[in-house]
Every structure is written in C-alpha cells, then in structure tokens.
Motif scaffolding. Sequence first.
Motif, PDB file in Angstrom:
ATOM      1  N   GLN A  40       0.830  -1.198   0.000  1.00  0.00           N
ATOM      2  CA  GLN A  40       0.000   0.000   0.000  1.00  0.00           C
ATOM      3  C   GLN A  40       0.863   1.247   0.000  1.00  0.00           C
ATOM      4  OE1 GLN A  40      -2.066  -0.617   3.710  1.00  0.00           O
ATOM      5  NE2 GLN A  40      -0.354   0.097   4.945  1.00  0.00           N
ATOM      6  N   THR A  42       1.966   4.694   1.623  1.00  0.00           N
ATOM      7  CA  THR A  42       2.049   5.172   3.010  1.00  0.00           C
ATOM      8  C   THR A  42       2.860   6.457   3.038  1.00  0.00           C
ATOM      9  OG1 THR A  42       2.043   2.876   3.807  1.00  0.00           O
ATOM     10  CG2 THR A  42       2.757   4.573   5.352  1.00  0.00           C
ATOM     11  N   ARG A  80      -2.784  -3.358  -2.621  1.00  0.00           N
ATOM     12  CA  ARG A  80      -3.653  -2.185  -2.544  1.00  0.00           C
ATOM     13  C   ARG A  80      -2.945  -0.930  -3.061  1.00  0.00           C
ATOM     14  NH1 ARG A  80      -6.170  -3.405   3.509  1.00  0.00           N
ATOM     15  NH2 ARG A  80      -7.308  -5.307   2.917  1.00  0.00           N
ATOM     16  N   ALA A  81      -1.847  -1.129  -3.767  1.00  0.00           N
ATOM     17  CA  ALA A  81      -1.110  -0.011  -4.351  1.00  0.00           C
ATOM     18  C   ALA A  81      -1.594   0.225  -5.780  1.00  0.00           C
ATOM     19  CB  ALA A  81       0.379  -0.294  -4.330  1.00  0.00           C
TER      20      ALA A  81
END
Length: 594
Positions: A40, A42, A80-81
Amino acid sequence: MSGGGKNANMSCSLLCFLLSFSAMLAHAGAEVHFHEFIVQATPMKRLCRTHNIITVNGRYPGPTLAVRNGDTLVVNVVNRAKYNVTLHWHGVRQMRTAWADGPEFVTQCPIRPGGSYRYRFRIEEQEGTMWWHAHSSWLRATVHGALIVYPKRGSSYPFPHPNTEFPVILGTNSLLSLLDIYAYAWMQMISCLTGEWWNEDPVQVIRRATRSGAAPNISDAFTINGQPGDFYKCSSKDTTILPVAVGETNLLRFINAALNQELFISLAGHTMTVVAADAAYTKPFATSVLMLGPGQTTDVLITTNQPAGRYYVAARAYASAQGGPFDTTTTTAILEYSNSGGGQAFPPAFPVLPAFNDTLAATTFAAGMRSPRPVKLPGPVDHHLFFTVGLGLLSCPPNRFCAGPNGTRLAASMNNVSFQLPTRLSMLQGYHLGVPGVFTTDFPAVPPVRFDYTGSNISQALWQPERGTKVYPLKYGSVVQIVLQGTGILAGEEHPMHLHGYHFYVLATGFGNFDPRRDAARFNLVDPPFRNTVGVPVNGWAVIRFVADNPGVWLVHCHLDVHITWGLAMAFLVENGVGALQSLEPPPPDLPLC
C-alpha cells in the motif's frame, strides 16, 4: 503457526492446503508460518519532506520474517497499491517451487492492483541471513525486509552464540516475528539494512529515464534501518540506535538493500569477524571494512570491548565506474553502550572508510571469503559457459528524442543479448503450458564475437546489443561452470550478479580478460565460498559452478536495478528430472493472470 499470522487469508480449500503442504509437514519439528502482507501507499517523512511511498503493512522497511531451517512460509500478498507488484525471496532455493520465486513475467505474472497471491515455499537445508523484496519495476527501493533462517531445533551456529543479534538492513527498519521473541528471549533482535532514498517516487524516476533513454537520477540519501542518520537534514533525531552492553559478543546481520549502489560499511573502534555471507557460513576472518553489493548479505561478530560510549556504523558508496555519477553521501547508525549515559556531550567516534573508488579494498574483502571446511565440488563439468556482462547503446527509434550518449538509448546485455521481459505470459507459464513464442531457447553459450573485452578501444560496432527473450536450457543434474566476463563498453563497472533458485561456488575472480590457460591455475578447488550473488570485478571476471538440480526458469541478472532495467539478464531453463521429486510442482490455483 507463528505469531503475526493468525489474520492471514485462509481462503484456500482444505484439500488444496493438504496437497500443497503434506510433504512439508512430514518433516519432524518443522513449522508453517502464515503472514499477510498488504502492499500500500504510506506517507513517510525523510530529509524534511513527506511523500507517499509503497510499503508492506505500512512499514519502511517491511516486516522481518524469522523461521528455522526446514520450516515453511505462507505469505498472502494483497496489492492495494497503484502499481503491479511481485515479491522475490532472495537467496531461497525454492526447490521445485519456482512459482514462488517472484520475478515479474519470469516465474509469474504480476499481482495487479486489487489482486492477491499466496506465496508458499519451504526452506530446505538453508540457514542464515536472507531477505525479501519486490521484483517489479523499482518498487524494491521501499518494498523489502529481512528473512532470518535460524538453525533447526537442537542445532546451533558453528560459532559461539552471540549475546545480542542485530539484523542490519542497509535501507530499512525491521522487527522480528514473535517466533524469535519466544525462541530467543535472551537475545535482543534488531535488523540492519542499508538502502537508498529518493525524494520522489522511485517508479517515476525509472519511468522517466526509460522514456528518454538516459540514466536515472541518483538517490538523495542512503539509509540504515530506514533512517539516513546524523549527516542529513532533519534526520539526527531518528538515527538508528543499536544498544549493546560491555563485554558481550554481538551478531550483526548486514543486508545491502540499496537499489543501484555497492556500499562500504565500517564500525568505529571495533573489529568485525565475518562468519557468514549470502546465508552460507564462512571461515571466520577479521576485517575493519565490509563491501556489499546490492542483494548481498554478510554476518559479523563484534565484541564490545571498547570504552563505554557511542560508535558510528557508517556506509557510503563503492563507485567502480570511472566518471559515472553516484550518491556521495554517508549514512550512519550508532552503536551505543548501555552505560554510556546517552553520550550526548561528545559525538560518536567515526570509522575509517575507504575512498569511493578503492577497488583494492573491495576485492581484498571479497578475497577473504572461504567455505568453513573443504567442499566436494560438483563435477565433471557438463556446460562450460562464457557470458560477457556489460553496458551498451541502442539506436534511437525514428521520430523520437533520446537522451543517451550522442542521441542513443542506454542498454545492457549478456553475450550481446539485451534481455526483454515477455508481457502476455510469464516464461515459467509458457514452459509449463507449452505455449510457443514466450521465449526462445537459443541464448548463446559464448559471445557471438570475441574481442578485447576490457580494452579501452572497443569497436563501436560491438556497442549495440540484440534484444530478445532467450533462455539457455539445462538437463536436470547438469554441472554448469560459467565465466562471467565484464566488458569496458561505455564504462567498466563491478556487477553484482545474482542467480535465482541456486547457490554456487565462486572458484575465482580476477582482472582483465579471462585466460583459461593462465587463470585456471588460480581456481580455489578446496574451500571456495558458496554465494547467491557474486561481484564481477570492474574490468574483470568471476568463475562460478553449480549443479542444475532445481527445475524451472531461473533468472540471472545484475542486482543493480538500473542494469536489469536496461537488459543485463538472461535465464536458465532447467528441465524436469525423473519422478516427482525432480520435477516442478504444479502451479498454485491462485497464480496471477496476465
């Protein structure tokens, strides 16, 4: 089931699970460790700036995994990237489980945004310091972490047990799993990685360079355990601290997770004793400086026998390419004695580091590596291969602007073949399914043209490689010996060459053009080191040997990511042997689709 994995996705059917792991579970005392990795974006602040980076579980670097020799890992990766991603388990043999090796479009199609894939593999007769990292584009810059493999229950290290362990990831933070808190409660566990930091998205850095054909921007900082250290802006308060006590023996596990830079590493006031490299034990030797190429790991023992205080661990570039740009900064961590009182009144002692271009220091360190006892080398050799490795140029396509030298595009190659990844199917899937056109099996065993490989006046007719997706086929059980010969095209440079799915013996290294009549006498046939990544010296060569006992498609590439982006890679296709134990396992049901 190890700590941290109770929330792992267990959607695979019971039948699938039993089929995949029944053989693995048969090993007495072995465990299965489940983890979930969420890839993901961040926000992270370094060098006074905050921007989104791609992480695993919101951490930079990602989690450290700790297992024992013989254990099995099941890691469910959820993407989820916004980028495609795969994970590679660097140094793991992946015996018959090439589907879990991870290089994008080689052993699998990428995990698309919103998708997931469960990596399943067993650690077989390996122990020491390994690591995991993304193998898509330049995501490895921030998507990586340590993988520590401890001896089996009832076994121990072949050296005195340390009081403290520090996995030092050059480029990342790390925390060990609960396995080690429970099994090694008397030790303190911290990872030590070095890496590189950009003040922008590394994927955009390489995409911009790929569009133009020019070299990418160099990094803005190096890091130790995710922090640049005292010599960078806005960084001192977060400098990594390695706490120790007087009179102890400490094990430091160094991992070079940098994307494009080999690194010198030193520790002020203390002698380091090397005891392992690339997850293989070595004959112990003392040194004041380490040199690690990207991908390499080195374990050292230190004794805290100095006056109580604070001592810098420092790392900076070994830049072997003459005239090439590189990051000239220095990253630091602090070894802090517990009774030093914080030592704020005086700055930490600083170590002596070699000059950026000190090739003698780099080769002297590499020459110290030996196996701890005499080895039985595989033989006789079935394949004597000679691979040139180096840079080159490609002509600019019509009606395009190219920013490489004299309006060209920068390239790299092995035996004049610049490697191209397929896009519609992975190479391993193409082989397993018998789909034609994914790759060809004509990678040359020797260079198509012999020339003065390390000379300064190489004909420009040799500068432009052929582009292709070629493999070199091997029968199961073949003994392979490769001369990896650096070239002086554009610029000679040390190349850290990594072979997926295998360890190999490094028989010798040297400078200039390899001469079999002269240089064979230099081979170490008694106790050569066992590595998975070897540095081919600048304008020099290295000779390695291994047995092709692991079926699948296995990438060979330079671990400077800019070089693999330019095509410095090839692959071996190791055919199945006889019976199930010499054959590739079937692909898992959740293997990502292209």
